[in-house]
Design a protein around this motif. Sequence first.
Motif, PDB file in Angstrom:
ATOM      1  N   LEU A  14       0.824  -1.212   0.000  1.00  0.00           N
ATOM      2  CA  LEU A  14       0.000   0.000   0.000  1.00  0.00           C
ATOM      3  C   LEU A  14       0.854   1.257   0.000  1.00  0.00           C
ATOM      4  O   LEU A  14       0.635   2.181  -0.796  1.00  0.00           O
ATOM      5  N   LEU A  15       1.844   1.312   0.878  1.00  0.00           N
ATOM      6  CA  LEU A  15       2.700   2.496   0.959  1.00  0.00           C
ATOM      7  C   LEU A  15       3.589   2.637  -0.262  1.00  0.00           C
ATOM      8  O   LEU A  15       3.899   3.758  -0.685  1.00  0.00           O
ATOM      9  N   ARG A  16       4.010   1.511  -0.837  1.00  0.00           N
ATOM     10  CA  ARG A  16       4.847   1.559  -2.040  1.00  0.00           C
ATOM     11  C   ARG A  16       4.133   2.259  -3.196  1.00  0.00           C
ATOM     12  O   ARG A  16       4.779   2.947  -4.007  1.00  0.00           O
ATOM     13  N   ALA A  17       2.828   2.122  -3.282  1.00  0.00           N
ATOM     14  CA  ALA A  17       2.077   2.771  -4.354  1.00  0.00           C
ATOM     15  C   ALA A  17       1.566   4.156  -3.965  1.00  0.00           C
ATOM     16  O   ALA A  17       1.569   5.075  -4.783  1.00  0.00           O
ATOM     17  N   ALA A  18       1.124   4.324  -2.714  1.00  0.00           N
ATOM     18  CA  ALA A  18       0.478   5.578  -2.317  1.00  0.00           C
ATOM     19  C   ALA A  18       1.476   6.708  -2.108  1.00  0.00           C
ATOM     20  O   ALA A  18       1.217   7.859  -2.510  1.00  0.00           O
ATOM     21  N   LEU A  19       2.617   6.429  -1.490  1.00  0.00           N
ATOM     22  CA  LEU A  19       3.572   7.506  -1.193  1.00  0.00           C
ATOM     23  C   LEU A  19       4.206   8.103  -2.453  1.00  0.00           C
ATOM     24  O   LEU A  19       4.303   9.330  -2.559  1.00  0.00           O
ATOM     25  N   PRO A  20       4.666   7.311  -3.434  1.00  0.00           N
ATOM     26  CA  PRO A  20       5.141   7.941  -4.675  1.00  0.00           C
ATOM     27  C   PRO A  20       4.054   8.720  -5.414  1.00  0.00           C
ATOM     28  O   PRO A  20       4.340   9.758  -6.025  1.00  0.00           O
ATOM     29  N   GLN A  21       2.807   8.233  -5.366  1.00  0.00           N
ATOM     30  CA  GLN A  21       1.725   8.994  -5.988  1.00  0.00           C
ATOM     31  C   GLN A  21       1.514  10.325  -5.281  1.00  0.00           C
ATOM     32  O   GLN A  21       1.287  11.360  -5.921  1.00  0.00           O
ATOM     33  N   GLN A  22       1.605  10.333  -3.966  1.00  0.00           N
ATOM     34  CA  GLN A  22       1.503  11.577  -3.220  1.00  0.00           C
ATOM     35  C   GLN A  22       2.682  12.493  -3.519  1.00  0.00           C
ATOM     36  O   GLN A  22       2.523  13.719  -3.590  1.00  0.00           O
ATOM     37  N   ASN A  23       3.861  11.931  -3.712  1.00  0.00           N
ATOM     38  CA  ASN A  23       5.014  12.734  -4.114  1.00  0.00           C
ATOM     39  C   ASN A  23       4.743  13.466  -5.418  1.00  0.00           C
ATOM     40  O   ASN A  23       5.073  14.649  -5.570  1.00  0.00           O
ATOM     41  N   ALA A  24       4.179  12.754  -6.388  1.00  0.00           N
ATOM     42  CA  ALA A  24       3.877  13.372  -7.676  1.00  0.00           C
ATOM     43  C   ALA A  24       2.873  14.507  -7.519  1.00  0.00           C
ATOM     44  O   ALA A  24       3.009  15.571  -8.150  1.00  0.00           O
ATOM     45  N   MET A  25       1.869  14.328  -6.674  1.00  0.00           N
ATOM     46  CA  MET A  25       0.877  15.382  -6.464  1.00  0.00           C
ATOM     47  C   MET A  25       1.501  16.598  -5.791  1.00  0.00           C
ATOM     48  O   MET A  25       1.183  17.745  -6.132  1.00  0.00           O
ATOM     49  N   ILE A  26       2.384  16.371  -4.823  1.00  0.00           N
ATOM     50  CA  ILE A  26       3.046  17.506  -4.165  1.00  0.00           C
ATOM     51  C   ILE A  26       3.891  18.286  -5.164  1.00  0.00           C
ATOM     52  O   ILE A  26       3.927  19.524  -5.145  1.00  0.00           O
ATOM     53  N   LYS A  44      -3.534  26.927   6.005  1.00  0.00           N
ATOM     54  CA  LYS A  44      -4.668  26.013   6.160  1.00  0.00           C
ATOM     55  C   LYS A  44      -5.082  25.416   4.821  1.00  0.00           C
ATOM     56  O   LYS A  44      -5.340  24.210   4.716  1.00  0.00           O
ATOM     57  N   GLY A  45      -5.165  26.254   3.780  1.00  0.00           N
ATOM     58  CA  GLY A  45      -5.547  25.743   2.474  1.00  0.00           C
ATOM     59  C   GLY A  45      -4.534  24.765   1.919  1.00  0.00           C
ATOM     60  O   GLY A  45      -4.889  23.732   1.333  1.00  0.00           O
ATOM     61  N   CYS A  46      -3.250  25.070   2.125  1.00  0.00           N
ATOM     62  CA  CYS A  46      -2.191  24.184   1.645  1.00  0.00           C
ATOM     63  C   CYS A  46      -2.246  22.834   2.350  1.00  0.00           C
ATOM     64  O   CYS A  46      -2.186  21.777   1.707  1.00  0.00           O
ATOM     65  N   MET A  47      -2.382  22.846   3.669  1.00  0.00           N
ATOM     66  CA  MET A  47      -2.441  21.599   4.417  1.00  0.00           C
ATOM     67  C   MET A  47      -3.709  20.808   4.113  1.00  0.00           C
ATOM     68  O   MET A  47      -3.702  19.575   4.098  1.00  0.00           O
ATOM     69  N   LEU A  48      -4.811  21.515   3.835  1.00  0.00           N
ATOM     70  CA  LEU A  48      -6.058  20.830   3.497  1.00  0.00           C
ATOM     71  C   LEU A  48      -5.925  20.070   2.186  1.00  0.00           C
ATOM     72  O   LEU A  48      -6.329  18.902   2.074  1.00  0.00           O
ATOM     73  N   VAL A  49      -5.335  20.715   1.189  1.00  0.00           N
ATOM     74  CA  VAL A  49      -5.169  20.066  -0.117  1.00  0.00           C
ATOM     75  C   VAL A  49      -4.239  18.863  -0.007  1.00  0.00           C
ATOM     76  O   VAL A  49      -4.517  17.782  -0.549  1.00  0.00           O
ATOM     77  N   LEU A  79      -6.050  15.950   1.782  1.00  0.00           N
ATOM     78  CA  LEU A  79      -7.055  15.303   0.942  1.00  0.00           C
ATOM     79  C   LEU A  79      -6.412  14.416  -0.116  1.00  0.00           C
ATOM     80  O   LEU A  79      -6.895  13.309  -0.397  1.00  0.00           O
ATOM     81  N   THR A  80      -5.324  14.886  -0.714  1.00  0.00           N
ATOM     82  CA  THR A  80      -4.659  14.067  -1.737  1.00  0.00           C
ATOM     83  C   THR A  80      -4.022  12.818  -1.131  1.00  0.00           C
ATOM     84  O   THR A  80      -4.053  11.740  -1.742  1.00  0.00           O
ATOM     85  N   THR A 104      -6.707   5.687  -0.073  1.00  0.00           N
ATOM     86  CA  THR A 104      -7.990   5.025  -0.309  1.00  0.00           C
ATOM     87  C   THR A 104      -7.998   4.268  -1.628  1.00  0.00           C
ATOM     88  O   THR A 104      -8.479   3.121  -1.704  1.00  0.00           O
ATOM     89  N   ALA A 105      -7.484   4.898  -2.682  1.00  0.00           N
ATOM     90  CA  ALA A 105      -7.501   4.263  -4.001  1.00  0.00           C
ATOM     91  C   ALA A 105      -6.662   2.988  -4.020  1.00  0.00           C
ATOM     92  O   ALA A 105      -7.121   1.934  -4.482  1.00  0.00           O
ATOM     93  N   PHE A 106      -5.445   3.055  -3.509  1.00  0.00           N
ATOM     94  CA  PHE A 106      -4.595   1.862  -3.513  1.00  0.00           C
ATOM     95  C   PHE A 106      -4.962   0.896  -2.395  1.00  0.00           C
ATOM     96  O   PHE A 106      -4.660  -0.299  -2.495  1.00  0.00           O
ATOM     97  N   GLY A 107      -5.592   1.397  -1.328  1.00  0.00           N
ATOM     98  CA  GLY A 107      -6.062   0.500  -0.291  1.00  0.00           C
ATOM     99  C   GLY A 107      -7.163  -0.419  -0.789  1.00  0.00           C
ATOM    100  O   GLY A 107      -7.225  -1.601  -0.415  1.00  0.00           O
ATOM    101  N   ALA A 108      -8.030   0.113  -1.650  1.00  0.00           N
ATOM    102  CA  ALA A 108      -9.067  -0.733  -2.239  1.00  0.00           C
ATOM    103  C   ALA A 108      -8.468  -1.823  -3.122  1.00  0.00           C
ATOM    104  O   ALA A 108      -9.078  -2.875  -3.314  1.00  0.00           O
ATOM    105  N   LEU A 109      -7.268  -1.589  -3.638  1.00  0.00           N
ATOM    106  CA  LEU A 109      -6.615  -2.590  -4.493  1.00  0.00           C
ATOM    107  C   LEU A 109      -5.945  -3.687  -3.685  1.00  0.00           C
ATOM    108  O   LEU A 109      -6.052  -4.873  -4.004  1.00  0.00           O
ATOM    109  N   VAL A 110      -5.235  -3.290  -2.606  1.00  0.00           N
ATOM    110  CA  VAL A 110      -4.419  -4.268  -1.876  1.00  0.00           C
ATOM    111  C   VAL A 110      -5.117  -4.834  -0.654  1.00  0.00           C
ATOM    112  O   VAL A 110      -4.566  -5.704   0.015  1.00  0.00           O
ATOM    113  N   ILE A 111      -6.325  -4.339  -0.328  1.00  0.00           N
ATOM    114  CA  ILE A 111      -6.982  -4.816   0.884  1.00  0.00           C
ATOM    115  C   ILE A 111      -7.449  -6.262   0.738  1.00  0.00           C
ATOM    116  O   ILE A 111      -7.512  -7.013   1.717  1.00  0.00           O
TER     117      ILE A 111
END
Length: 428
Positions: free
Chosen positions: A117-129, A154-159, A162-163, A169-176
């Motif tokens: 889960l972390l192998r897929a979610a953390l690099p995806q979050q890196n790309a969004m940042i 506040k707006g920066c931390m909220l975005v 959420l990402t 959530t997206a990759f958790g549904a895959l590996v759960i």
Amino acid sequence: MRGRSTVLTAPLLYNSSCWHSRVYSNGLIYRITVSGVTESALVSLLTLAILIANLVVIVTINSNKYTKFIHPQPRYLVTSLACNDLAIGLLVTPLAAFSALVHCWPYSEIICQIQALLRAALPQQNAMILVFMAVDRYTCMLHPDKYHKHSSKKGCMLVLSLTLMGSLTAFGALVIRRGGYFYNGNGLMACEPFYQRPSLRILAACLFYFPTTMALMYFYGSALHVDRLRHRQQVNICAVLVQPILPNNVTTKNVLDEPSDQLGSKELRQSIRTTRAMGAVALCFIVAVTPWTIQEVVTACTGSKMPPAVDFVITWIALSNSFWNPFIYWALNRKFRRISRSIIKTKIFCRKKYSSSIVSSSCHIGHQEGCCANRDMCFMALQKDNGDIIEEDRQSTGSQDRGGFPPTPPPPPPYHRGGSQTCPTRKY
């Protein structure tokens, strides 16, 4: 050939486990090879480099000395990127060190599932940042008034929150579910998500790479292009300034009244330096993950496997992006280098900032804590006292040259060797 409706099945984790009877009965020590030692050493060194480099970035970026050189919003984004890379160095890459040595999975199945889960979610979050950083720099360079008016913590931390939740959530549904992860013994030497269809694997790789790359190239290209145009405009203004200004020179007056005469301000130079550093980080990301994306698409389309050595090199080049980001900050930012070296010397190696005997003698020997706390104040006071003495000596010399009487000698400085005298308290 596989059709579009082909459904793949994940290999059983127990077959790759170190506790399998086929592996455990022969002994793990007999599975250690020269290539395994080399791969394990590389993984360990990269993990250590990721941890140290990102810790230095987090501490330096948020220190009181550096906050005045960077705007709050890019500071939050850089800190979030460094925290994300730090999480990769803590939760993803270390688990591959031992498995690369023995070429099997030595941990439990739940750990394999979490790592996938972390192998897929953390690099995806890196790309969004990185995309948010590009949008931030684009808005700051093209619309500075709106940027400073609407940017907020506040707006920066909220975005960002959420990402991150969306990626988990997206990759958790895959590996759960069972069969949504597997042990990759060739490339990552750890667990990854398993896609039942090749089309899903291609889609995941393309969504990770192509939108991010196009956004980074557009936003940073536009921001740097605007910077280049402003630089040319500044050169033209300088050319006008060197001409003699006539009383009725309306053209020159209009040029000087334009907002572009503020291009040399400290804030603008600070924004340009930040934009260039973040653009270099984005370029490093593109270079690092491009081979991995090509490999994912080619292997999914052809149904083949890359050679283990090639797969290992390509995968870990992509993961090494978490180390290159802090290195780019250090290489392109002189103030970051200076402040980070100062923090490392004073906080880690406990070296004194000023080791001069004059400074140490001006503080009371029995109050070491107060002396260390007010060392900068002592040094500034000594500099001012020395400057006053030099100025008075100059005045004395000038009065003697004019034939006047020399002024009264100045009193001795408040600091001297010996005696119980504390640091002078002055307000500057």
